[in-house]
Write an enzyme that holds these catalytic residues in place. Sequence first.
Site, short mmCIF file in Angstrom:
data_model
loop_
_atom_site.label_atom_id
_atom_site.label_comp_id
_atom_site.label_asym_id
_atom_site.label_seq_id
_atom_site.Cartn_x
_atom_site.Cartn_y
_atom_site.Cartn_z
N TRP A 6 0.90 -1.16 0.00
CA TRP A 6 0.00 0.00 0.00
C TRP A 6 0.93 1.20 0.00
CZ3 TRP A 6 -1.45 3.84 3.80
CH2 TRP A 6 -2.61 4.54 3.48
N GLU A 43 -17.25 4.65 1.89
CA GLU A 43 -15.94 4.01 1.66
C GLU A 43 -16.00 2.87 0.66
OE1 GLU A 43 -14.01 2.09 5.02
OE2 GLU A 43 -15.93 1.61 5.90
N GLU A 64 -21.52 6.13 11.35
CA GLU A 64 -20.93 4.86 10.89
C GLU A 64 -21.63 4.38 9.60
OE1 GLU A 64 -18.33 3.41 11.31
OE2 GLU A 64 -18.60 1.30 10.79
N GLY A 93 6.04 -0.43 7.15
CA GLY A 93 6.34 0.66 8.06
C GLY A 93 6.93 1.83 7.30
C1 F6R Z 1 -13.76 1.74 8.22
C2 F6R Z 1 -12.57 1.29 8.92
C3 F6R Z 1 -11.63 2.32 9.41
C4 F6R Z 1 -10.98 1.90 10.73
C5 F6R Z 1 -9.89 2.91 11.13
C6 F6R Z 1 -9.27 2.53 12.46
O1 F6R Z 1 -14.56 0.68 7.82
O2 F6R Z 1 -12.36 0.12 9.08
O3 F6R Z 1 -12.24 3.58 9.54
O4 F6R Z 1 -11.97 1.81 11.71
O5 F6R Z 1 -8.90 2.95 10.14
O6 F6R Z 1 -8.70 1.26 12.40
P1 F6R Z 1 -8.38 0.43 13.69
O7 F6R Z 1 -9.69 0.12 14.36
O8 F6R Z 1 -7.69 -0.80 13.21
O9 F6R Z 1 -7.53 1.30 14.56
#
Ligand code: F6R
Length: 610
Positions: A76, A489, A482, A103
């Site tokens: 990515w 998205e 949400e 990273g």
């Molecule tokens: C949306 C989604 C993201 C994550 C965000 C935080 O569907 O998955 O908005 O919620 O990038 O990610 P975490 O929870 O892994 O810290």
Amino acid sequence: MCGIVGFIGGEQAAPVLLDGLRRLEYRGYDSAGLAVFGEQQGLQLVKAKGRLAVLSDLVDGGAKLEGTVGVGHTRWATHGEPSDANSHPHLSNSGRIAVVHNGIIENYMEIKEYLQSQGVVFHSDTDTEVVAQLLDYYYQGDLVEATFKVLHRIEGSYALGILCSDHPGQLIAARKDSPLVLGYGEGCNFLASDVTALIKYTKTVSYMEDGELAILTRDGIQVYDALLQPVEKERSTVDWDIADAEKGGYEHFMFKEIMEQPEAVRKAIAPHIQNGQVVLDGLGLDADFLQSLSRLYIVACGSSYHVGVVGKYQLEQLLRKPVEVVLASEFRYSNPLVDENSLVIVISQSGETLDTMAALREARRLGAKTLAIVNVVGSSIAKEADYVLYTWAGPEIAVATTKAYSTQLAVLMLFGIWTARLLGRLTPEREAELLGEMLRIPDKIAEILRHTEEIQYYASLYFNHESIFFMGRNLDYAMGLEGSLKLKEISYIHSEAYAAGELKHGTISLIEDGTLVVALASYAPLFDKDVSNVVEVKSRGARVLGLTTRSRAEEMAKHADSLIVIPDTDLMFLPSLAIVPLQLFAYYVALMRGCDIDKPRNLAKSVTVE
Ligand code: F6R
């Protein structure tokens, strides 16, 4: 973020590496590559821009690459656009050393300029290539020594996999602030960013800690600390199966994960509910500390932040203490009013989101205690927080979160109910009543999931809209945030969520003939106000897709053009039900628009950059 995998054993490495990368593709999918060493062909490097399938075709599913040791990567892009040259592995100029990396090397420019001044030519725009070239620069026959020097020279975050053609009997792994799992097989060993990549081959794993370096051979793995002293790693057994990381007959991971929610929520809560009480044995927080708290913070990103928005409404009701919910990316730079009388709750599915990690560190630096609600066991955030509650949702592969979100909601509520009892704010009767209803939530989610065709029908009515508004009040507003994020998205439809009372302060000017408004009206105390807002937008030409509970469906049906109905429940648990049809709506809309649902453009599963 990216996915890395490494294999050393007796069988052909490339098919194993490709299989691992396939399971890591959710971590990044703009390019991929492999480096494999074979007795006949030496170090072979193949990389390609695009999805993993492009790489797999190039090497005939791995058959074309000879050798039993190798590393792979799915990318990515952060530094340098997606291209063949910027894909990993990166090869040092001697052609000896191949490196995969997840990273960011923060001081890469300075190292690159230094190496260039020494005549080293670079072939990519990435930060990672400096690791490969610097290894070459330091290498004098001892790869471990060269790696050790490199690790002292680079700054930033890394999970590294290193293969050197002079030492084909070993692979080197190193970690700092980026997850890395070691897998112990029979006559073979693995490294990977995530257990999903190696679960097909072994369930015995250990999680590398920051500063550790590992040497993998066919017969074993030796780990060293930052001073190169040997470390005895604790091994653990992964308690879920390969089937959990596969689509299991569903067309998309997202749909599978939506359907898994009843079970996931049950698994998240059931072990913590005993005899009408929440039991959080081993958490370590005590009543005196909770009593002394002047304020709680919930800090997270994206959907996890939206869980926090729900949590603010719920926890303030339960605890009667102020709860601030803050985006992690804002918290870390806002000089927050956090001190030893604060509890900072960080929520993260992956446990490796960089902003959330940084916020956690900032909170600790300021003297606060930190509680992490995390899904991925052994992740960085879980390791660094003072207290941890796991959500046990199992692997979530689709980029858009669904079951992890639902389990985060459930675990945060458990924590709220438990704390409310310790603070003397909940009678045993009310606690038992709440928990009785909480235990019914999985069945109620299952009931919603039995009527997916209804949501599919509404998606068919509205999938061609180009701008959609969500509105609601209180918990319905939090759900709208949400629901709107899910939709935008994965379907790429512009969408915004508004507190319904706020619409008339500006946004209502965007409502015109045919604009779709998703009106969330499940929160009974404000139902009449919700209806007034529906009337308001309808009189401006909006089409309204309503959502409410069974007991208010008849009234809502008089105003909405279409209506989603969810089972009745205690107000506290409305979000756990209301989110499910919104996830399904987003899913079907994206499906009808032909979107790549599990891998939406420009996104990755967890975000390890700022
Ligand atoms: C949306 C989604 C993201 C994550 C965000 C935080 O569907 O998955 O908005 O919620 O990038 O990610 P975490 O929870 O892994 O810290």
